[in-house]
Design a protein around this motif. Structure first.
Motif, PDB file in Angstrom:
ATOM      1  N   UNK A  24       0.836  -1.200   0.000  1.00 28.27           N
ATOM      2  CA  UNK A  24       0.000   0.000   0.000  1.00 28.27           C
ATOM      3  C   UNK A  24       0.869   1.248   0.000  1.00 28.27           C
ATOM      4  N   UNK A  25       1.957   1.225   0.745  1.00 26.85           N
ATOM      5  CA  UNK A  25       2.857   2.378   0.781  1.00 26.85           C
ATOM      6  C   UNK A  25       3.481   2.614  -0.586  1.00 26.85           C
ATOM      7  N   UNK A  26       3.897   1.536  -1.228  1.00 21.94           N
ATOM      8  CA  UNK A  26       4.509   1.666  -2.554  1.00 21.94           C
ATOM      9  C   UNK A  26       3.502   2.214  -3.561  1.00 21.94           C
ATOM     10  N   UNK A  27       2.261   1.738  -3.508  1.00 24.80           N
ATOM     11  CA  UNK A  27       1.263   2.230  -4.462  1.00 24.80           C
ATOM     12  C   UNK A  27       0.910   3.693  -4.181  1.00 24.80           C
ATOM     13  N   UNK A  28       0.898   4.097  -2.914  1.00 23.76           N
ATOM     14  CA  UNK A  28       0.607   5.499  -2.618  1.00 23.76           C
ATOM     15  C   UNK A  28       1.743   6.400  -3.077  1.00 23.76           C
ATOM     16  N   UNK A  29       2.983   5.940  -2.956  1.00 18.96           N
ATOM     17  CA  UNK A  29       4.128   6.720  -3.445  1.00 18.96           C
ATOM     18  C   UNK A  29       4.049   6.867  -4.959  1.00 18.96           C
ATOM     19  N   UNK A  30       3.704   5.789  -5.655  1.00 20.53           N
ATOM     20  CA  UNK A  30       3.558   5.855  -7.118  1.00 20.53           C
ATOM     21  C   UNK A  30       2.433   6.805  -7.508  1.00 20.53           C
ATOM     22  N   UNK A  31       1.321   6.774  -6.770  1.00 21.33           N
ATOM     23  CA  UNK A  31       0.201   7.668  -7.053  1.00 21.33           C
ATOM     24  C   UNK A  31       0.614   9.118  -6.853  1.00 21.33           C
ATOM     25  N   UNK A  32       1.322   9.422  -5.759  1.00 16.91           N
ATOM     26  CA  UNK A  32       1.751  10.792  -5.494  1.00 16.91           C
ATOM     27  C   UNK A  32       2.707  11.287  -6.573  1.00 16.91           C
ATOM     28  N   UNK A  33       3.631  10.437  -7.008  1.00 15.07           N
ATOM     29  CA  UNK A  33       4.553  10.839  -8.077  1.00 15.07           C
ATOM     30  C   UNK A  33       3.806  11.111  -9.378  1.00 15.07           C
ATOM     31  N   UNK A  34       2.833  10.274  -9.681  1.00 12.48           N
ATOM     32  CA  UNK A  34       2.047  10.457 -10.900  1.00 12.48           C
ATOM     33  C   UNK A  34       1.261  11.763 -10.854  1.00 12.48           C
ATOM     34  N   UNK A  35       0.630  12.066  -9.716  1.00 14.39           N
ATOM     35  CA  UNK A  35      -0.136  13.302  -9.575  1.00 14.39           C
ATOM     36  C   UNK A  35       0.775  14.526  -9.607  1.00 14.39           C
ATOM     37  N   UNK A  36       1.977  14.413  -9.046  1.00 16.64           N
ATOM     38  CA  UNK A  36       2.916  15.527  -9.075  1.00 16.64           C
ATOM     39  C   UNK A  36       3.341  15.826 -10.510  1.00 16.64           C
ATOM     40  N   UNK A  37       3.619  14.785 -11.289  1.00 15.19           N
ATOM     41  CA  UNK A  37       3.975  14.988 -12.704  1.00 15.19           C
ATOM     42  C   UNK A  37       2.820  15.631 -13.459  1.00 15.19           C
ATOM     43  N   UNK A  38       1.591  15.201 -13.186  1.00 17.07           N
ATOM     44  CA  UNK A  38       0.422  15.752 -13.879  1.00 17.07           C
ATOM     45  C   UNK A  38       0.246  17.228 -13.534  1.00 17.07           C
ATOM     46  N   UNK A  39       0.370  17.581 -12.245  1.00 17.26           N
ATOM     47  CA  UNK A  39       0.210  18.979 -11.845  1.00 17.26           C
ATOM     48  C   UNK A  39       1.316  19.848 -12.426  1.00 17.26           C
ATOM     49  N   UNK A  40       2.550  19.360 -12.429  1.00 16.41           N
ATOM     50  CA  UNK A  40       3.643  20.149 -12.979  1.00 16.41           C
ATOM     51  C   UNK A  40       3.485  20.337 -14.483  1.00 16.41           C
ATOM     52  N   UNK A  41       2.873  19.390 -15.162  1.00 18.76           N
ATOM     53  CA  UNK A  41       2.654  19.527 -16.604  1.00 18.76           C
ATOM     54  C   UNK A  41       1.597  20.583 -16.896  1.00 18.76           C
ATOM     55  N   UNK A  42       0.668  20.813 -15.955  1.00 23.53           N
ATOM     56  CA  UNK A  42      -0.400  21.792 -16.156  1.00 23.53           C
ATOM     57  C   UNK A  42       0.018  23.219 -15.823  1.00 23.53           C
ATOM     58  N   UNK A  43       1.147  23.396 -15.149  1.00 27.59           N
ATOM     59  CA  UNK A  43       1.600  24.739 -14.796  1.00 27.59           C
ATOM     60  C   UNK A  43       2.129  25.439 -16.037  1.00 27.59           C
TER      61      UNK A  43
END
Length: 126
Positions: A24-43
Motif C-alpha cells: 500500500x505504501x509503494x502504491x501510494x508513493x507511485x500515485x503521489x509521483x504520478x499526480x505531481x507529474x500531472x500537476x507540474x505539466x499543467x503549470x
C-alpha cells in the motif's frame, strides 16, 4: 468457542496486514509521483522579457465584489526583470514599481484568433 483457534486467526490477520502495508505504501508513493507529474505539466511556464506588455492581477481585498469588474488591470510594460522572479513594471505615466512575477500574464492586443474584417461600401443601385 475455541479461544486457541480465535487467537491464531487474529494473529494471522495481523500478519496479513503487515504484509499488505508495504504494498500500500509503494502504491501510494507511485500515485503521489504520478499526480505531481500531472500537476507540474499543467503549470504554465511564463517567461517575461523587457518590453513585453502584461496585465497585472488586482488582488486587493474587496468585501463587496463587483461581478462585472475584471480581475486584471490595464496593461503595463516590463522595464526590468530580476533573477529572483520580481518584475519592474512601467505604466503609461512612466511610473515604475516592482511586483511579483506570478501576478502577471501576457497581454496580447489582437489575440490568437484575430480576424480582419474589411469594410465594404455599397452604393444604391439607381
Amino acid at each position: 468457542m475455541d479461544w486457541e483457534d480465535a487467537s491464531k486467526l487474529k494473529v494471522n490477520q495481523l500478519h496479513e496486514l503487515d504484509e499488505f502495508r508495504p504494498k500500500a505504501y509503494k502504491s501510494s508513493v507511485l500515485y503521489k509521483e504520478k499526480m505531481k507529474r500531472w500537476h507540474y505539466a499543467k503549470i504554465l511556464k511564463r517567461e517575461f522579457y523587457v518590453g513585453d506588455d502584461v496585465l497585472l492581477f488586482n488582488s486587493r481585498l474587496k468585501l463587496f465584489a463587483e461581478k462585472l469588474r475584471s480581475k486584471w488591470s490595464v496593461s503595463f510594460m516590463i522595464s526590468n526583470v530580476y533573477p529572483s522572479g520580481a518584475i519592474e513594471l512601467e505604466d503609461h505615466a512612466k511610473k515604475k514599481f516592482v511586483v511579483n512575477g506570478q501576478l502577471l500574464k501576457h497581454y496580447y492586443v489582437g489575440g490568437p484568433g484575430e480576424t480582419k474584417v474589411e469594410l465594404l461600401c455599397c452604393k444604391d443601385p439607381e
